[in-house]
Design a protein around this motif. Structure first.
Motif, PDB file in Angstrom:
ATOM      1  N   LYS A  11     109.079 118.225  28.357  1.00  0.00           N
ATOM      2  CA  LYS A  11     110.304 118.412  27.563  1.00  0.00           C
ATOM      3  C   LYS A  11     111.034 119.688  27.973  1.00  0.00           C
ATOM      4  O   LYS A  11     112.248 119.693  28.163  1.00  0.00           O
ATOM      5  N   LEU A  14     112.533 119.347  31.512  1.00  0.00           N
ATOM      6  CA  LEU A  14     113.712 118.483  31.517  1.00  0.00           C
ATOM      7  C   LEU A  14     114.902 119.170  30.860  1.00  0.00           C
ATOM      8  O   LEU A  14     116.038 119.005  31.313  1.00  0.00           O
ATOM      9  N   ALA A  17     116.457 121.364  33.441  1.00  0.00           N
ATOM     10  CA  ALA A  17     116.889 120.729  34.691  1.00  0.00           C
ATOM     11  C   ALA A  17     118.404 120.604  34.732  1.00  0.00           C
ATOM     12  O   ALA A  17     119.036 120.301  33.709  1.00  0.00           O
ATOM     13  N   TYR A  22     118.216 115.477  36.536  1.00  0.00           N
ATOM     14  CA  TYR A  22     117.362 115.115  35.400  1.00  0.00           C
ATOM     15  C   TYR A  22     116.339 114.043  35.762  1.00  0.00           C
ATOM     16  O   TYR A  22     115.143 114.217  35.535  1.00  0.00           O
ATOM     17  N   THR A  23     116.800 112.944  36.331  1.00  0.00           N
ATOM     18  CA  THR A  23     115.893 111.836  36.644  1.00  0.00           C
ATOM     19  C   THR A  23     114.919 112.226  37.742  1.00  0.00           C
ATOM     20  O   THR A  23     113.732 111.889  37.670  1.00  0.00           O
ATOM     21  N   GLU A  25     113.783 115.198  38.318  1.00  0.00           N
ATOM     22  CA  GLU A  25     112.801 116.087  37.683  1.00  0.00           C
ATOM     23  C   GLU A  25     111.820 115.295  36.830  1.00  0.00           C
ATOM     24  O   GLU A  25     110.615 115.585  36.825  1.00  0.00           O
ATOM     25  N   LEU A  26     112.309 114.281  36.140  1.00  0.00           N
ATOM     26  CA  LEU A  26     111.423 113.423  35.357  1.00  0.00           C
ATOM     27  C   LEU A  26     110.396 112.764  36.270  1.00  0.00           C
ATOM     28  O   LEU A  26     109.197 112.758  35.971  1.00  0.00           O
ATOM     29  N   GLN A  29     107.771 115.302  37.360  1.00  0.00           N
ATOM     30  CA  GLN A  29     106.852 115.660  36.281  1.00  0.00           C
ATOM     31  C   GLN A  29     105.839 114.543  36.011  1.00  0.00           C
ATOM     32  O   GLN A  29     104.667 114.800  35.742  1.00  0.00           O
TER      33      GLN A  29
END
Length: 79
Positions: A11, A14, A17, A22-23, A25-26, A29
């Motif tokens: 969390k 993100l 980020a 964003y995606t 980085e998701l 992770q």
């Protein structure tokens, strides 16, 4: 590391980020913490991180991809 710590770390990461990353980085992770999340469902992951259920597909894909990356030599501890 327990699930709640993993969720909180994801969390935070993100939230920090850049919007256009964003995606990506998701994905990173999920790969990083795949071993600690291998026994949960995509729905549980989305609820734990506070994501829309549609991100469950991304979770499943990245968790499956992690096995191939690790077989090819990826050390997720370095991520």
């Amino acid at each position: 590391m327990n699930e709640n710590l993993i969720y909180n770390h994801i969390k935070k990461t993100l939230a920090e980020a850049p919007r256009n990353q964003y995606t990506a980085e998701l994905h990173l992770q999920i790969i990083k913490y795949a071993d600690g999340l291998k026994h949960i469902t995509a729905k549980e992951f989305c609820e734990g991180v506070g994501l829309r259920q549609s991100f469950g597909t991304e979770f499943s894909k990245m968790r499956n991809l992690t096995q191939r990356l690790k077989a090819a030599g990826l050390n997720t501890d370095l991520l």
